[in-house]
Design an enzyme around this catalytic site. Structure first.
Site, short mmCIF file in Angstrom:
data_model
loop_
_atom_site.label_atom_id
_atom_site.label_comp_id
_atom_site.label_asym_id
_atom_site.label_seq_id
_atom_site.Cartn_x
_atom_site.Cartn_y
_atom_site.Cartn_z
N HIS A 14 106.84 -17.27 11.45
CA HIS A 14 107.47 -18.55 11.82
C HIS A 14 107.94 -18.39 13.27
O HIS A 14 108.95 -17.73 13.52
CB HIS A 14 108.63 -18.90 10.89
CG HIS A 14 109.25 -20.23 11.21
ND1 HIS A 14 109.14 -21.32 10.38
CD2 HIS A 14 109.92 -20.67 12.31
CE1 HIS A 14 109.75 -22.37 10.95
NE2 HIS A 14 110.23 -21.99 12.11
N HIS A 58 101.87 -22.76 11.67
CA HIS A 58 102.22 -24.14 12.02
C HIS A 58 102.54 -24.32 13.51
O HIS A 58 103.62 -24.75 13.88
CB HIS A 58 103.35 -24.70 11.15
CG HIS A 58 104.50 -23.76 10.86
ND1 HIS A 58 105.15 -23.06 11.83
CD2 HIS A 58 105.12 -23.44 9.70
CE1 HIS A 58 106.11 -22.35 11.28
NE2 HIS A 58 106.11 -22.56 9.99
N LYS A 71 105.77 -12.23 5.47
CA LYS A 71 106.21 -13.38 6.24
C LYS A 71 107.46 -13.05 7.04
O LYS A 71 108.45 -12.58 6.48
CB LYS A 71 106.51 -14.54 5.29
CG LYS A 71 107.17 -15.74 5.94
CD LYS A 71 106.20 -16.53 6.78
CE LYS A 71 106.93 -17.59 7.59
NZ LYS A 71 106.44 -18.93 7.35
N HIS A 87 99.12 -21.86 4.30
CA HIS A 87 100.60 -21.90 4.39
C HIS A 87 101.09 -23.01 3.48
O HIS A 87 100.95 -24.19 3.80
CB HIS A 87 101.05 -22.16 5.84
CG HIS A 87 102.53 -22.20 6.01
ND1 HIS A 87 103.19 -21.44 6.94
CD2 HIS A 87 103.50 -22.91 5.39
CE1 HIS A 87 104.50 -21.68 6.88
NE2 HIS A 87 104.70 -22.59 5.94
N HIS A 94 104.25 -24.26 0.47
CA HIS A 94 105.48 -24.06 -0.29
C HIS A 94 105.31 -24.69 -1.67
O HIS A 94 105.09 -25.90 -1.78
CB HIS A 94 106.67 -24.74 0.41
CG HIS A 94 106.94 -24.18 1.77
ND1 HIS A 94 107.80 -23.14 2.00
CD2 HIS A 94 106.40 -24.49 2.98
CE1 HIS A 94 107.81 -22.84 3.29
NE2 HIS A 94 106.97 -23.64 3.91
N ASP A 154 101.56 -26.35 5.35
CA ASP A 154 103.03 -26.30 5.32
C ASP A 154 103.58 -27.43 4.47
O ASP A 154 104.66 -27.95 4.74
CB ASP A 154 103.61 -26.34 6.74
CG ASP A 154 105.07 -25.89 6.77
OD1 ASP A 154 105.56 -25.35 5.76
OD2 ASP A 154 105.72 -26.12 7.80
#
Ligand code: NCD
Ligand code: ZN
Length: 350
Positions: free
Chosen positions: A141, A179, A104, A18, A20, A252
């Site tokens: 999420h 997460h 996602k 995970h 970004h 994350d």
């Protein structure tokens, strides 16, 4: 107790399930921080506008590959941002052609850049059915967005109100609860024998909500899902170091410039890519579980995704405290690196 004798550890190259990476100048600045230690990463699609279609994902992957530092060997595993208009045929094509690894699901409004997410879960049912049929996993999420639900309860409520119904209607869908921050999520994953796994971030193994709020507000520790009470952090550490194959690393790592973090309404995200492996080695060492580090960082994730583990390795060596930058510079401005609040003794050698 830490294993005093162990000072040198070689493990398979880790993957980040995970991550970004953003786009443009930020992508250029943060990508080397991940490629240095990781072989692959699941790339989050919450750009503005989001990465929704196979064609969007293919374009984004090209931009990531174009930003790779010289000599890096890193595979970005792309995801599609699920919207109520997502076309099941496009998702299937992206999967079949190797463009996207997963889809996602963001509940609309749950976190940074999630406005296009899902409001009515029945509207995405045809996509979820197709994914179950073709064996494509769903990254979730897991927080409800109802303003009436306390922010510290949003993950636990999501499990009951959203995740359980989705799993009941679609037990064959492979789901990664991302997460996770609560004992409730750890227990739910442990009690589910099939098709459910969870990622755990580096920072949620280290901070609890006091780190954010006691003695002053610390915006660099603010992320979503927000860190919870200490008992939850302990449950996360126990899950991570247990070797249970259903728990694996998803950092994350979510870079934002300091200007965006340190404003009246600062945004959510912790940037941990530069020192994540040293942080994790410290956590596992203190728990006396260094022998389980490789399962968490390098084996359990690929197994759940049906991929082989990386064949190359990294070497960790224990010694004097490791130095790492407090910030990295980007053309958009400085980005603060996660501060675990204690010295790190494990250095990544290669
Ligand atoms: C992420 C981001 O900045 O994109 N922020 C965060 O706090 N984790 C979004 C997310 O994954 O929730
Ligand atoms: Zn994220």
């Amino acid at each position: 107790m830490p294993d005093k004798h162990l000072t040198d550890l070689t493990i398979r190259r880790p993957d980040d399930w995970h991550l970004h990476l953003r786009d443009g100048a930020m992508l250029q600045a943060v990508l080397p921080e991940t490629t240095r230690h990781f072989g692959r990463a699941i790339i989050m699609p919450n750009l503005v506008p989001p990465v929704v279609t196979a064609s969007d994902a293919s374009g984004y992957r090209d931009r990531i590959l174009a930003a790779m530092p010289p000599g890096a060997s890193f595979t970005p595993l792309m995801t599609l941002y699920l919207t109520e208009d997502t076309d099941p045929d496009d998702v299937e094509r992206a999967h079949r052609d190797g463009i996207a690894t997963a889809v996602k699901l963001y509940p609309a409004g749950a976190t940074t850049n999630s406005a296009s997410g899902v409001r009515d879960f029945d509207k995405v049912r045809p996509v979820l059915d197709r994914m179950a049929a073709i064996g494509m996993p769903l990254c979730v999420h897991g927080e409800v967005t109802d303003p009436a639900v306390d922010i510290f309860d949003r993950e636990a409520v999501f499990i009951d109100k959203v995740l359980k119904p989705i799993r009941k209607k679609n037990p064959d869908l492979r789901i990664i609860m991302e997460h996770v921050t609560t004992e409730d999520a750890v227990d739910y994953v442990r009690d589910t024998p099939k098709n459910l796994a969870a990622t755990i971030t580096t920072h949620h193994l280290i901070i609890n909500r006091n780190h954010i709020l006691a003695g002053g507000i610390r915006p660099h520790y603010y992320c979503l899902p927000v860190a919870k009470r200490e008992k939850h952090r302990i449950a996360l550490v126990q899950a991570a170091v247990s070797g249970d194959t259903r728990f694996f690393l998803g950092t994350d790592s979510a870079p934002h410039t300091d200007a965006r973090k340190l404003q009246e309404c600062g945004c959510a995200g912790v940037f941990s890519a530069p020192n994540t492996i040293s942080c994790l080695a410290e956590v596992f060492d203190v728990a006396g579980k260094l022998g389980k580090l490789e399962a968490f960082t390098s084996l359990n994730g690929p197994a759940f995704y049906g991929l082989p583990p990386n064949t190359n390795t990294i070497r960790l060596v224990k010694g004097d405290p490791v130095s790492y930058p407090s910030h990295i510079q980007t053309k958009d401005g400085p980005v603060t690196v996660f501060d675990p609040g204690f010295a790190l003794h494990w250095r990544v050698e290669s």
